[in-house]
Write a protein that holds these residues in place. Structure first.
Motif, PDB file in Angstrom:
ATOM      1  N   GLY A 131      -6.427  10.670 138.568  1.00 26.98           N
ATOM      2  CA  GLY A 131      -6.983  12.015 138.682  1.00 26.98           C
ATOM      3  C   GLY A 131      -6.664  12.646 140.024  1.00 26.98           C
ATOM      4  N   THR A 132      -6.743  11.855 141.073  1.00 26.08           N
ATOM      5  CA  THR A 132      -6.401  12.356 142.404  1.00 26.08           C
ATOM      6  C   THR A 132      -4.915  12.654 142.491  1.00 26.08           C
ATOM      7  OG1 THR A 132      -8.246  11.145 143.395  1.00 26.08           O
ATOM      8  CG2 THR A 132      -6.450  11.806 144.874  1.00 26.08           C
ATOM      9  N   MET A 133      -4.094  11.789 141.917  1.00 27.99           N
ATOM     10  CA  MET A 133      -2.648  12.036 141.918  1.00 27.99           C
ATOM     11  C   MET A 133      -2.317  13.304 141.131  1.00 27.99           C
ATOM     12  SD  MET A 133      -1.378   9.874 143.815  1.00 27.99           S
ATOM     13  CE  MET A 133      -2.285   8.627 144.670  1.00 27.99           C
ATOM     14  N   GLY A 134      -2.995  13.497 140.008  1.00 24.09           N
ATOM     15  CA  GLY A 134      -2.794  14.716 139.239  1.00 24.09           C
ATOM     16  C   GLY A 134      -3.202  15.948 140.031  1.00 24.09           C
ATOM     17  N   SER A 135      -4.300  15.859 140.766  1.00 25.36           N
ATOM     18  CA  SER A 135      -4.746  16.982 141.598  1.00 25.36           C
ATOM     19  C   SER A 135      -3.740  17.280 142.701  1.00 25.36           C
ATOM     20  CB  SER A 135      -6.112  16.666 142.209  1.00 25.36           C
ATOM     21  OG  SER A 135      -7.080  16.490 141.206  1.00 25.36           O
ATOM     22  N   ILE A 136      -3.140  16.237 143.258  1.00 28.16           N
ATOM     23  CA  ILE A 136      -2.125  16.434 144.306  1.00 28.16           C
ATOM     24  C   ILE A 136      -0.906  17.149 143.741  1.00 28.16           C
ATOM     25  CG2 ILE A 136      -0.474  15.212 145.796  1.00 28.16           C
ATOM     26  CD1 ILE A 136      -2.739  13.130 146.313  1.00 28.16           C
ATOM     27  N   VAL A 137      -0.457  16.723 142.561  1.00 29.64           N
ATOM     28  CA  VAL A 137       0.713  17.377 141.945  1.00 29.64           C
ATOM     29  C   VAL A 137       0.370  18.834 141.610  1.00 29.64           C
ATOM     30  CG1 VAL A 137       2.264  17.371 139.951  1.00 29.64           C
ATOM     31  CG2 VAL A 137       1.729  15.229 141.123  1.00 29.64           C
ATOM     32  N   GLY A 143      -0.351  11.067 135.999  1.00 30.63           N
ATOM     33  CA  GLY A 143      -1.427  10.348 135.319  1.00 30.63           C
ATOM     34  C   GLY A 143      -1.114   8.886 135.064  1.00 30.63           C
ATOM     35  N   LEU A 144       0.135   8.492 135.276  1.00 31.60           N
ATOM     36  CA  LEU A 144       0.521   7.086 135.101  1.00 31.60           C
ATOM     37  C   LEU A 144       0.264   6.256 136.359  1.00 31.60           C
ATOM     38  CD1 LEU A 144       3.865   7.563 133.135  1.00 31.60           C
ATOM     39  CD2 LEU A 144       1.631   6.864 132.228  1.00 31.60           C
ATOM     40  N   SER A 145      -0.198   6.900 137.417  1.00 33.34           N
ATOM     41  CA  SER A 145      -0.476   6.187 138.663  1.00 33.34           C
ATOM     42  C   SER A 145      -1.531   5.104 138.420  1.00 33.34           C
ATOM     43  CB  SER A 145      -0.981   7.160 139.731  1.00 33.34           C
ATOM     44  OG  SER A 145      -1.430   6.449 140.863  1.00 33.34           O
ATOM     45  N   PRO A 146      -1.267   3.884 138.877  1.00 32.33           N
ATOM     46  CA  PRO A 146      -2.254   2.825 138.688  1.00 32.33           C
ATOM     47  C   PRO A 146      -3.481   2.997 139.595  1.00 32.33           C
ATOM     48  CG  PRO A 146      -0.379   2.006 139.922  1.00 32.33           C
ATOM     49  CD  PRO A 146      -0.045   3.405 139.512  1.00 32.33           C
ATOM     50  N   ILE A 147      -3.323   3.799 140.633  1.00 37.28           N
ATOM     51  CA  ILE A 147      -4.424   4.048 141.566  1.00 37.28           C
ATOM     52  C   ILE A 147      -4.782   5.530 141.515  1.00 37.28           C
ATOM     53  CG2 ILE A 147      -5.154   3.966 143.991  1.00 37.28           C
ATOM     54  CD1 ILE A 147      -2.974   1.781 144.335  1.00 37.28           C
ATOM     55  N   ASN A 200       6.940  11.945 123.254  1.00 40.39           N
ATOM     56  CA  ASN A 200       6.381  13.248 122.899  1.00 40.39           C
ATOM     57  C   ASN A 200       6.422  14.142 124.145  1.00 40.39           C
ATOM     58  OD1 ASN A 200       4.803  15.446 122.229  1.00 40.39           O
ATOM     59  ND2 ASN A 200       3.056  14.230 121.517  1.00 40.39           N
ATOM     60  N   PRO A 201       7.148  15.269 124.109  1.00 35.01           N
ATOM     61  CA  PRO A 201       7.242  16.134 125.296  1.00 35.01           C
ATOM     62  C   PRO A 201       5.885  16.639 125.775  1.00 35.01           C
ATOM     63  CG  PRO A 201       8.746  16.885 123.571  1.00 35.01           C
ATOM     64  CD  PRO A 201       7.940  15.766 122.996  1.00 35.01           C
ATOM     65  N   LEU A 202       4.930  16.790 124.853  1.00 33.79           N
ATOM     66  CA  LEU A 202       3.597  17.235 125.256  1.00 33.79           C
ATOM     67  C   LEU A 202       2.890  16.196 126.126  1.00 33.79           C
ATOM     68  CD1 LEU A 202       2.299  18.863 121.932  1.00 33.79           C
ATOM     69  CD2 LEU A 202       3.276  19.997 123.942  1.00 33.79           C
ATOM     70  N   SER A 203       3.277  14.941 125.945  1.00 33.44           N
ATOM     71  CA  SER A 203       2.667  13.879 126.751  1.00 33.44           C
ATOM     72  C   SER A 203       2.970  14.055 128.229  1.00 33.44           C
ATOM     73  CB  SER A 203       3.144  12.501 126.300  1.00 33.44           C
ATOM     74  OG  SER A 203       2.626  12.209 125.026  1.00 33.44           O
ATOM     75  N   TRP A 204       4.112  14.625 128.551  1.00 33.09           N
ATOM     76  CA  TRP A 204       4.454  14.814 129.966  1.00 33.09           C
ATOM     77  C   TRP A 204       3.567  15.862 130.617  1.00 33.09           C
ATOM     78  CZ3 TRP A 204       6.551  11.198 132.575  1.00 33.09           C
ATOM     79  CH2 TRP A 204       7.277  10.231 131.884  1.00 33.09           C
ATOM     80  N   GLY A 206      -7.972   8.108 131.674  1.00 36.61           N
ATOM     81  CA  GLY A 206      -7.637   8.507 133.042  1.00 36.61           C
ATOM     82  C   GLY A 206      -6.236   9.068 133.162  1.00 36.61           C
ATOM     83  N   SER A 207      -5.372   8.707 132.246  1.00 40.09           N
ATOM     84  CA  SER A 207      -3.989   9.184 132.327  1.00 40.09           C
ATOM     85  C   SER A 207      -3.854  10.654 131.921  1.00 40.09           C
ATOM     86  CB  SER A 207      -3.073   8.322 131.455  1.00 40.09           C
ATOM     87  OG  SER A 207      -3.498   8.377 130.106  1.00 40.09           O
TER      88      SER A 207
END
Length: 165
Positions: A24-30, A17-21, A5-9, A78-79
């Motif tokens: 949320g922080t990884m999303g904020s960085i991006v 959001g797929l980061s195992p660690i 689903n393109p909306l999932s990206w 979390g993803s």
């Protein structure tokens, strides 16, 4: 999430959001990287500020739209990091109007993560429901708290520097 689903990206923050660690922080960085490359270099003008504000509002509405379409049975997984994107961009609002150094961009990031993770009572009251609006508004309020903190810190440092110059 259905990765076909393109909306999932968008929901996954382009994969952050797929980061195992700390997704949320990884999303904020991006989100910070996107801000840096698309908005940070713009001159501090009312027109550019309003453009960025409209961009944030549209992104908020996109988040409300994509949440129920991409989050299947989990409540605020979390993803799903689009809320972090929008919250981070709200935290950058003062920086879009006031020309600042790259250091203030990092301060904005750390303040947003603190408010997002700490979730003070005035944020958690909005963040309790697991519907799209509640998921999105919790991070927006964390972004507002960060933005207000940035304004206060900038004001303090500008005042402090004028006293000692």
């Amino acid at each position: 999430m259905n990765l076909r689903n393109p909306l999932s990206w968008l929901s996954l923050g382009f994969g952050s959001g797929l980061s195992p660690i700390a997704p949320g922080t990884m999303g904020s960085i991006v989100a910070l990287i996107i801000y840096y490359f698309f908005f940070y270099s713009l001159t501090a003008s009312l027109t550019n500020y309003l453009f960025f504000l409209i961009f944030i509002m549209i992104s908020f509405l996109i988040g409300i739209y994509i949440y129920p379409k991409t989050v299947e049975k989990d409540d605020d997984p979390g993803s799903f990091v689009w809320d972090e994107f929008v919250g981070m961009w709200v935290a950058c609002l003062p920086l879009a109007y006031i020309e600042t150094s790259f250091l203030w961009l990092l301060v904005s990031f750390f303040l947003f993560r603190i408010f997002d993770l700490w979730t003070p009572f005035f944020i958690s009251t909005f963040d309790k429901g697991h519907v799209a609006f509640n998921v999105m508004i919790g991070d927006v309020i964390a972004g507002i708290c960060s933005a207000v903190s940035i304004i206060l810190l900038l004001t303090f440092f500008i005042h402090f520097l004028t006293i000692f110059n």
